[in-house]
Design a protein around this motif. Structure first.
Motif, PDB file in Angstrom:
ATOM      1  N   PHE A   1       0.853  -1.194   0.000  1.00  0.00           N
ATOM      2  CA  PHE A   1       0.000   0.000   0.000  1.00  0.00           C
ATOM      3  C   PHE A   1       0.887   1.240   0.000  1.00  0.00           C
ATOM      4  CE2 PHE A   1      -2.661  -3.143   2.332  1.00  0.00           C
ATOM      5  CZ  PHE A   1      -3.758  -3.165   1.484  1.00  0.00           C
ATOM      6  N   MET A   2       0.803   2.033  -1.048  1.00  0.00           N
ATOM      7  CA  MET A   2       1.573   3.273  -1.100  1.00  0.00           C
ATOM      8  C   MET A   2       0.615   4.453  -0.970  1.00  0.00           C
ATOM      9  SD  MET A   2       3.885   4.866  -4.202  1.00  0.00           S
ATOM     10  CE  MET A   2       5.204   3.679  -4.115  1.00  0.00           C
ATOM     11  N   ALA A   3       0.695   5.123   0.183  1.00  0.00           N
ATOM     12  CA  ALA A   3      -0.223   6.231   0.452  1.00  0.00           C
ATOM     13  C   ALA A   3       0.508   7.552   0.269  1.00  0.00           C
ATOM     14  CB  ALA A   3      -0.759   6.112   1.876  1.00  0.00           C
ATOM     15  N   ILE A   4       0.082   8.312  -0.738  1.00  0.00           N
ATOM     16  CA  ILE A   4       0.662   9.639  -0.981  1.00  0.00           C
ATOM     17  C   ILE A   4      -0.269  10.622  -0.290  1.00  0.00           C
ATOM     18  CG2 ILE A   4       1.312  11.326  -2.760  1.00  0.00           C
ATOM     19  CD1 ILE A   4       2.920   8.751  -3.040  1.00  0.00           C
ATOM     20  N   HIS A   5       0.137  11.109   0.858  1.00  0.00           N
ATOM     21  CA  HIS A   5      -0.792  11.946   1.611  1.00  0.00           C
ATOM     22  C   HIS A   5      -0.877  13.372   1.087  1.00  0.00           C
ATOM     23  CE1 HIS A   5      -2.031  14.603   4.992  1.00  0.00           C
ATOM     24  NE2 HIS A   5      -3.006  13.734   5.010  1.00  0.00           N
ATOM     25  N   SER A   6       0.297  14.006   0.899  1.00  0.00           N
ATOM     26  CA  SER A   6       0.253  15.404   0.475  1.00  0.00           C
ATOM     27  C   SER A   6       1.460  15.787  -0.361  1.00  0.00           C
ATOM     28  CB  SER A   6       0.197  16.304   1.711  1.00  0.00           C
ATOM     29  OG  SER A   6       0.461  17.647   1.356  1.00  0.00           O
ATOM     30  N   THR A   7       1.202  16.523  -1.437  1.00  0.00           N
ATOM     31  CA  THR A   7       2.305  17.054  -2.247  1.00  0.00           C
ATOM     32  C   THR A   7       2.461  18.553  -2.018  1.00  0.00           C
ATOM     33  OG1 THR A   7       0.745  17.243  -4.076  1.00  0.00           O
ATOM     34  CG2 THR A   7       2.201  15.340  -4.108  1.00  0.00           C
ATOM     35  N   LYS A   8       1.790  19.026  -0.967  1.00  0.00           N
ATOM     36  CA  LYS A   8       1.810  20.462  -0.707  1.00  0.00           C
ATOM     37  C   LYS A   8       3.238  21.025  -0.608  1.00  0.00           C
ATOM     38  CE  LYS A   8      -1.318  23.529   0.543  1.00  0.00           C
ATOM     39  NZ  LYS A   8      -2.511  23.971   1.191  1.00  0.00           N
ATOM     40  N   LEU A   9       4.104  20.317   0.088  1.00  0.00           N
ATOM     41  CA  LEU A   9       5.498  20.767   0.194  1.00  0.00           C
ATOM     42  C   LEU A   9       6.389  20.087  -0.844  1.00  0.00           C
ATOM     43  CD1 LEU A   9       6.021  20.949   4.058  1.00  0.00           C
ATOM     44  CD2 LEU A   9       5.876  22.851   2.475  1.00  0.00           C
ATOM     45  N   GLY A  10       5.801  19.305  -1.721  1.00  0.00           N
ATOM     46  CA  GLY A  10       6.576  18.616  -2.742  1.00  0.00           C
ATOM     47  C   GLY A  10       6.069  19.011  -4.105  1.00  0.00           C
ATOM     48  N   PRO A  11       6.185  18.147  -5.108  1.00  0.00           N
ATOM     49  CA  PRO A  11       6.867  16.880  -5.020  1.00  0.00           C
ATOM     50  C   PRO A  11       8.384  17.084  -4.857  1.00  0.00           C
ATOM     51  CG  PRO A  11       6.213  17.355  -7.297  1.00  0.00           C
ATOM     52  CD  PRO A  11       5.670  18.453  -6.423  1.00  0.00           C
ATOM     53  N   PRO A  12       9.112  16.075  -4.429  1.00  0.00           N
ATOM     54  CA  PRO A  12       8.643  14.715  -4.183  1.00  0.00           C
ATOM     55  C   PRO A  12       7.942  14.549  -2.836  1.00  0.00           C
ATOM     56  CG  PRO A  12      10.952  14.881  -3.626  1.00  0.00           C
ATOM     57  CD  PRO A  12      10.549  16.230  -4.136  1.00  0.00           C
ATOM     58  N   VAL A  13       7.480  13.339  -2.633  1.00  0.00           N
ATOM     59  CA  VAL A  13       6.887  12.931  -1.369  1.00  0.00           C
ATOM     60  C   VAL A  13       7.841  11.910  -0.759  1.00  0.00           C
ATOM     61  CG1 VAL A  13       4.961  11.567  -0.448  1.00  0.00           C
ATOM     62  CG2 VAL A  13       4.525  13.355  -2.139  1.00  0.00           C
ATOM     63  N   SER A  14       8.112  12.044   0.541  1.00  0.00           N
ATOM     64  CA  SER A  14       9.001  11.072   1.182  1.00  0.00           C
ATOM     65  C   SER A  14       8.300  10.321   2.291  1.00  0.00           C
ATOM     66  CB  SER A  14      10.218  11.772   1.794  1.00  0.00           C
ATOM     67  OG  SER A  14      11.059  12.238   0.787  1.00  0.00           O
ATOM     68  N   GLY A  15       8.769   9.141   2.539  1.00  0.00           N
ATOM     69  CA  GLY A  15       8.235   8.356   3.654  1.00  0.00           C
ATOM     70  C   GLY A  15       8.876   6.993   3.710  1.00  0.00           C
ATOM     71  N   GLY A  16       8.899   6.424   4.870  1.00  0.00           N
ATOM     72  CA  GLY A  16       9.532   5.125   5.060  1.00  0.00           C
ATOM     73  C   GLY A  16       8.688   3.993   4.501  1.00  0.00           C
ATOM     74  N   THR A  17       9.319   2.825   4.454  1.00  0.00           N
ATOM     75  CA  THR A  17       8.625   1.606   4.042  1.00  0.00           C
ATOM     76  C   THR A  17       8.557   0.663   5.238  1.00  0.00           C
ATOM     77  OG1 THR A  17       9.384   1.816   1.772  1.00  0.00           O
ATOM     78  CG2 THR A  17       8.707  -0.382   2.493  1.00  0.00           C
ATOM     79  N   ARG A  18       7.344   0.394   5.677  1.00  0.00           N
ATOM     80  CA  ARG A  18       7.122  -0.486   6.832  1.00  0.00           C
ATOM     81  C   ARG A  18       6.716  -1.850   6.314  1.00  0.00           C
ATOM     82  NH1 ARG A  18       4.255   1.351  12.351  1.00  0.00           N
ATOM     83  NH2 ARG A  18       5.995   2.789  12.103  1.00  0.00           N
ATOM     84  N   MET A  19       7.355  -2.886   6.827  1.00  0.00           N
ATOM     85  CA  MET A  19       7.018  -4.235   6.350  1.00  0.00           C
ATOM     86  C   MET A  19       6.800  -5.149   7.542  1.00  0.00           C
ATOM     87  SD  MET A  19       8.748  -6.425   3.359  1.00  0.00           S
ATOM     88  CE  MET A  19      10.337  -6.852   3.957  1.00  0.00           C
ATOM     89  N   LYS A  20       5.559  -5.650   7.694  1.00  0.00           N
ATOM     90  CA  LYS A  20       5.292  -6.522   8.822  1.00  0.00           C
ATOM     91  C   LYS A  20       4.008  -7.307   8.612  1.00  0.00           C
ATOM     92  CE  LYS A  20       3.640  -4.163  12.662  1.00  0.00           C
ATOM     93  NZ  LYS A  20       2.183  -4.158  12.681  1.00  0.00           N
ATOM     94  N   PHE A  21       3.703  -8.148   9.593  1.00  0.00           N
ATOM     95  CA  PHE A  21       2.434  -8.879   9.579  1.00  0.00           C
ATOM     96  C   PHE A  21       1.370  -7.999  10.213  1.00  0.00           C
ATOM     97  CE2 PHE A  21       5.754 -12.114   9.638  1.00  0.00           C
ATOM     98  CZ  PHE A  21       5.349 -12.948   8.601  1.00  0.00           C
ATOM     99  N   TYR A  22       0.188  -8.018   9.666  1.00  0.00           N
ATOM    100  CA  TYR A  22      -0.955  -7.304  10.248  1.00  0.00           C
ATOM    101  C   TYR A  22      -2.079  -8.318  10.448  1.00  0.00           C
ATOM    102  CZ  TYR A  22       1.138  -2.762   9.141  1.00  0.00           C
ATOM    103  OH  TYR A  22       1.967  -1.660   9.100  1.00  0.00           O
ATOM    104  N   PRO A  23      -3.009  -8.005  11.364  1.00  0.00           N
ATOM    105  CA  PRO A  23      -4.128  -8.927  11.566  1.00  0.00           C
ATOM    106  C   PRO A  23      -4.908  -9.149  10.261  1.00  0.00           C
ATOM    107  CG  PRO A  23      -4.172  -7.171  13.220  1.00  0.00           C
ATOM    108  CD  PRO A  23      -3.049  -6.855  12.281  1.00  0.00           C
ATOM    109  N   ASP A  24      -5.066  -8.086   9.474  1.00  0.00           N
ATOM    110  CA  ASP A  24      -5.746  -8.216   8.183  1.00  0.00           C
ATOM    111  C   ASP A  24      -5.342  -7.039   7.290  1.00  0.00           C
ATOM    112  OD1 ASP A  24      -7.314  -5.996   9.043  1.00  0.00           O
ATOM    113  OD2 ASP A  24      -8.668  -7.379  10.069  1.00  0.00           O
ATOM    114  N   ARG A  25      -5.816  -7.077   6.037  1.00  0.00           N
ATOM    115  CA  ARG A  25      -5.437  -6.039   5.073  1.00  0.00           C
ATOM    116  C   ARG A  25      -5.924  -4.660   5.483  1.00  0.00           C
ATOM    117  NH1 ARG A  25      -8.094  -8.181   0.051  1.00  0.00           N
ATOM    118  NH2 ARG A  25      -8.966  -9.432   1.697  1.00  0.00           N
ATOM    119  N   LYS A  26      -7.103  -4.666   6.130  1.00  0.00           N
ATOM    120  CA  LYS A  26      -7.685  -3.387   6.524  1.00  0.00           C
ATOM    121  C   LYS A  26      -6.773  -2.690   7.545  1.00  0.00           C
ATOM    122  CE  LYS A  26     -11.856  -1.255   8.107  1.00  0.00           C
ATOM    123  NZ  LYS A  26     -13.114  -1.349   8.812  1.00  0.00           N
TER     124      LYS A  26
END
Ligand code: PHE
Length: 364
Positions: free
Chosen positions: A26-51
């Protein structure tokens, strides 16, 4: 899922399903107000479900917009969550990361990433095989600035000092009892810095090898998870996952302040008000956990040396947190609301990016 998106005030969501492993990206682009570009980390883990995974991506992406605004970096905010399936075969990991790198390539530079919970500089190297040049924090051997943990810890240390000044009229953590939750990349760097400052450090951790290391080799007092929220201390420092400050935990806290690196520490924004009523000073995560991204982006895009990056992080966190505490006091509001207020002001003042704009917004 639709409900989540309706509640989200971000711009774009890109989704990739990685068939070979069953992971969702899931790549969430929240705001380009101060961009582009948009920066953010990549989190990788198990979740209870997709939601739950999507919800985390959306919430973390919004926090990134505020974090970047507060750090003075002229980038928008976003986040990627890679949700691993319960039966994930770790042999698929490199293929999954390369597939994600391809997505970065296709997105074409709108989104730049770095490590977060569950990803490392080594993972960034693999992502960059297909996603170059949109990847920060590769290992130094691969030409990157490496682990972002120490930079984040430097910012948290600065915040602890500002908070000590506020509460105990001393600029140092010496002899203060500080409970660190989580000894990952940030937690372990922070422990070292606090020990050098002469603090009394306690820790909580779930990983057996890490418990053994910090309890038996380093000699720190170990606090089991069940006791973490009612252990007396001067400062509680959440450096693991989010949501730890909530209606269940806050009534039990026996600390004077909460100052940690975890993203989204408040389960709900109004929990900041609960802390305030308990007279616990909360250093908002969005204002103080910016050191990782700021130091890495500064070193890789602006050519800062590491000492220079750490110095700049210290100055920015020190200044921003003082401003936050001051605004909260004068307006009689909680500190999280105060930090958001400052971030929103900066976003509202943002000018559309022209050709000559610099990476750092100097007037801040
Ligand atoms: N994990 C970092 C954060 O949440 C994201 C990041 C690290 C972005 C390094 C760029 C470089 O702030």
């Amino acid at each position: 899922m639709e409900d989540l998106l309706k509640q989200w005030d971000g711009e774009n969501l890109f989704i990739r399903f990685h068939h070979p492993s069953g992971a969702w990206i899931f790549m969430a682009i929240h705001s380009t107000k101060l961009g582009p570009p948009v920066s953010g980390g990549t989190r990788m883990k198990f979740y209870p479900d997709r939601k739950a995974a999507l919800q985390d991506a959306l919430k973390l992406s919004a926090a990134m917009t505020s974090k970047l605004a507060l750090s003075g970096i002229a980038h928008g905010g976003g986040k990627v969550v890679i949700a691993l399936p319960p039966n994930f075969d770790s042999a698929m990991r490199p293929d999954l990361l390369r597939s994600y790198g391809t997505l970065l390539q296709q997105i074409g530079g709108l989104f730049l990433t770095g490590p977060d919970v569950g990803t490392s500089p080594e993972d960034m190297n693999i992502i960059a095989e297909t996603g170059d040049p949109y990847v920060f924090s590769r290992t130094p051997e691969a030409g990157g600035a490496g682990d972002s943990g120490p930079g984040t810890a430097i910012g948290v240390l600065a915040a602890i000092r500002v908070t000590c000044n506020q509460l105990f009229s001393t600029n140092s953590a010496a002899s203060k009892r500080i409970l660190i939750q989580g000894t990952g990349n940030v937690g372990r760097a922070l422990i070292e810095m606090l020990q050098a400052d002469g603090a009394e450090v306690l820790f909580s951790e779930v990983d057996k090898a890490a418990i053994q290391h910090f309890r038996d080799e380093v000699g720190l007092q170990f606090i089991p998870s069940a006791e973490i929220y009612n252990t007396p201390c001067d400062i509680f420092s959440p450096c693991a996952l989010g949501g730890v400050l909530n209606a269940q935990t806050i009534p039990h806290l026996q600390c004077r302040a909460v100052v940690g690196s975890a993203n989204n520490q408040l389960a709900h924004p109004t929990d900041a008000e609960l802390l305030r009523h308990r007279d616990i000073l909360y250093a908002p995560d969005i204002a103080i956990n910016i050191g990782g991204l700021m130091s890495i982006i500064g070193m890789e895009s602006e050519g800062w040396s590491q000492p220079e990056a750490f110095e700049r992080v210290t100055i920015i966190v020190d200044r921003t947190l003082q401003q936050v505490y001051q605004l909260a006091a004068t307006e009689d509001i909680d500190t999280h609301t105060a930090a958001l207020h400052i971030a929103h002001q900066r976003l509202a003042a943002a000018k559309p990016k022209g050709k000559n704009t610099t990476l750092f917004i100097e007037q801040w």
